[in-house]
Design a protein around this motif. Structure first.
Motif, short mmCIF file in Angstrom:
data_model
loop_
_atom_site.label_atom_id
_atom_site.label_comp_id
_atom_site.label_asym_id
_atom_site.label_seq_id
_atom_site.Cartn_x
_atom_site.Cartn_y
_atom_site.Cartn_z
N GLY A 141 62.61 -2.95 28.50
CA GLY A 141 63.78 -3.15 27.67
C GLY A 141 64.50 -4.46 27.86
O GLY A 141 65.48 -4.74 27.16
N GLY A 142 64.08 -5.28 28.80
CA GLY A 142 64.74 -6.56 29.01
C GLY A 142 64.47 -7.54 27.88
O GLY A 142 63.66 -7.28 27.00
N GLY A 143 65.18 -8.65 27.92
CA GLY A 143 64.97 -9.66 26.91
C GLY A 143 66.06 -10.71 26.93
O GLY A 143 66.89 -10.76 27.85
N LEU A 144 66.06 -11.54 25.88
CA LEU A 144 67.04 -12.61 25.72
C LEU A 144 68.05 -12.18 24.66
O LEU A 144 67.66 -11.85 23.53
CB LEU A 144 66.33 -13.89 25.29
CG LEU A 144 67.23 -15.07 24.91
CD1 LEU A 144 68.06 -15.51 26.10
CD2 LEU A 144 66.37 -16.22 24.40
N LEU A 145 69.33 -12.19 25.04
CA LEU A 145 70.37 -11.77 24.11
C LEU A 145 71.55 -12.75 24.17
O LEU A 145 71.71 -13.47 25.15
CB LEU A 145 70.91 -10.39 24.46
CG LEU A 145 69.95 -9.23 24.53
CD1 LEU A 145 69.49 -9.01 25.95
CD2 LEU A 145 70.62 -7.97 24.01
N GLN A 146 72.36 -12.69 23.16
CA GLN A 146 73.59 -13.46 23.15
C GLN A 146 74.72 -12.63 23.77
O GLN A 146 74.71 -11.39 23.70
CB GLN A 146 73.96 -13.87 21.74
CG GLN A 146 73.07 -14.99 21.19
CD GLN A 146 73.61 -15.53 19.89
OE1 GLN A 146 74.14 -14.80 19.08
NE2 GLN A 146 73.49 -16.84 19.71
N ALA A 147 75.67 -13.31 24.32
CA ALA A 147 76.83 -12.64 24.91
C ALA A 147 77.52 -11.77 23.85
O ALA A 147 77.58 -12.12 22.68
CB ALA A 147 77.80 -13.66 25.45
N GLY A 148 77.98 -10.62 24.32
CA GLY A 148 78.66 -9.68 23.43
C GLY A 148 77.76 -8.58 22.92
O GLY A 148 78.25 -7.55 22.44
N SER A 168 74.59 -5.65 23.16
CA SER A 168 74.29 -4.51 24.02
C SER A 168 72.79 -4.43 24.24
O SER A 168 71.99 -4.96 23.47
CB SER A 168 74.78 -3.21 23.39
OG SER A 168 76.17 -3.23 23.21
N LEU A 169 72.43 -3.71 25.30
CA LEU A 169 71.02 -3.59 25.66
C LEU A 169 70.81 -2.28 26.38
O LEU A 169 71.67 -1.84 27.15
CB LEU A 169 70.62 -4.75 26.59
CG LEU A 169 69.16 -4.85 27.03
CD1 LEU A 169 68.29 -5.19 25.83
CD2 LEU A 169 69.01 -5.88 28.12
N ASN A 178 76.87 -2.81 27.67
CA ASN A 178 77.61 -3.27 26.50
C ASN A 178 78.36 -4.56 26.81
O ASN A 178 78.63 -4.88 27.97
CB ASN A 178 78.59 -2.19 26.06
CG ASN A 178 77.91 -0.89 25.76
OD1 ASN A 178 76.88 -0.85 25.08
ND2 ASN A 178 78.47 0.21 26.26
N ASN A 179 78.69 -5.28 25.74
CA ASN A 179 79.46 -6.52 25.87
C ASN A 179 78.87 -7.41 26.97
O ASN A 179 79.57 -7.81 27.91
CB ASN A 179 80.92 -6.19 26.16
CG ASN A 179 81.82 -7.41 26.07
OD1 ASN A 179 81.48 -8.39 25.42
ND2 ASN A 179 82.96 -7.35 26.74
N LEU A 180 77.61 -7.71 26.83
CA LEU A 180 76.92 -8.48 27.86
C LEU A 180 77.52 -9.86 28.02
O LEU A 180 78.00 -10.48 27.05
CB LEU A 180 75.44 -8.59 27.52
CG LEU A 180 74.62 -7.32 27.75
CD1 LEU A 180 73.30 -7.38 27.03
CD2 LEU A 180 74.42 -7.10 29.25
N LYS A 181 77.49 -10.34 29.26
CA LYS A 181 78.03 -11.65 29.60
C LYS A 181 76.93 -12.50 30.24
O LYS A 181 75.98 -11.94 30.81
CB LYS A 181 79.18 -11.50 30.58
CG LYS A 181 80.31 -10.60 30.08
CD LYS A 181 81.37 -10.40 31.15
CE LYS A 181 82.48 -9.49 30.63
NZ LYS A 181 83.54 -9.27 31.64
N PRO A 182 77.05 -13.82 30.18
CA PRO A 182 76.04 -14.66 30.85
C PRO A 182 75.88 -14.31 32.33
O PRO A 182 74.77 -14.45 32.87
CB PRO A 182 76.59 -16.07 30.65
CG PRO A 182 77.34 -15.99 29.36
CD PRO A 182 77.98 -14.63 29.37
N THR A 227 68.30 -11.88 30.09
CA THR A 227 68.91 -13.20 30.02
C THR A 227 69.96 -13.18 28.91
O THR A 227 69.64 -12.85 27.77
CB THR A 227 67.87 -14.29 29.72
OG1 THR A 227 66.84 -14.24 30.70
CG2 THR A 227 68.52 -15.66 29.74
N VAL A 228 71.19 -13.52 29.28
CA VAL A 228 72.29 -13.50 28.32
C VAL A 228 72.78 -14.92 28.12
O VAL A 228 73.20 -15.58 29.07
CB VAL A 228 73.44 -12.60 28.83
CG1 VAL A 228 74.55 -12.53 27.78
CG2 VAL A 228 72.94 -11.21 29.17
N SER A 229 72.72 -15.37 26.90
CA SER A 229 73.16 -16.72 26.59
C SER A 229 74.59 -16.70 26.03
O SER A 229 75.02 -15.73 25.42
CB SER A 229 72.23 -17.36 25.58
OG SER A 229 72.26 -16.64 24.36
#
Length: 126
Positions: free
Chosen positions: A8-15, A17-18, A84-88, A123-125
């Motif tokens: 389930g991992g991956g590259l996401l933007q901040a804000g 959910s995963l 939720n609300n992922l951060k870098p 990874t959260v950008s």
């Protein structure tokens, strides 16, 4: 032997959910608790959340507890981590771990785990 497989991992933007999954297989009767840890670059592995498996008691670390939900399906020994609300600063390798008995230090410490999965990179950008 117990095997753990994260996904389930991956590259996401901040804000965003995963949801991560951890599937346990093998001699799962040995599992006392199934837990999530994470390790950010240059930092120690830290406890995130998890369950004692027979009772289903949840435990949460301090870092993410306001932004996460853990759940499980007992029939197939699978545990989920919804963030939720992922951060870098959440960028890390997320590991699933199993311990076969009560933790000696009464806390969930990486050094006490009996089995580790290979981890999944989040990874959260910004």
């Amino acid at each position: 032997q117990v095997q753990l497989l994260e996904s389930g991992g991956g590259l996401l933007q901040a804000g965003n959910s995963l949801r991560l999954s951890c599937a346990a297989s093998g001699d799962t009767r040995r599992v006392y608790a199934l837990l999530w840890f994470r390790q950010a670059p240059g930092k120690e592995r830290e406890f995130v959340a998890g369950f004692t498996w027979m009772v289903g008691m949840p435990y949460y670390g301090d870092t993410l507890k306001d932004r996460l939900t853990i759940s499980r399906t007992t029939g197939n020994y699978t545990m989920y981590l919804q963030m939720n609300n992922l951060k870098p600063t959440d960028t890390a390798v997320y590991y699933c771990a199993a311990i076969f008995g009560f933790p000696p230090g009464r806390t969930w410490s990486a050094k006490d785990m009996d089995v580790w999965g290979k981890g999944t990179l989040v990874t959260v950008s910004s």
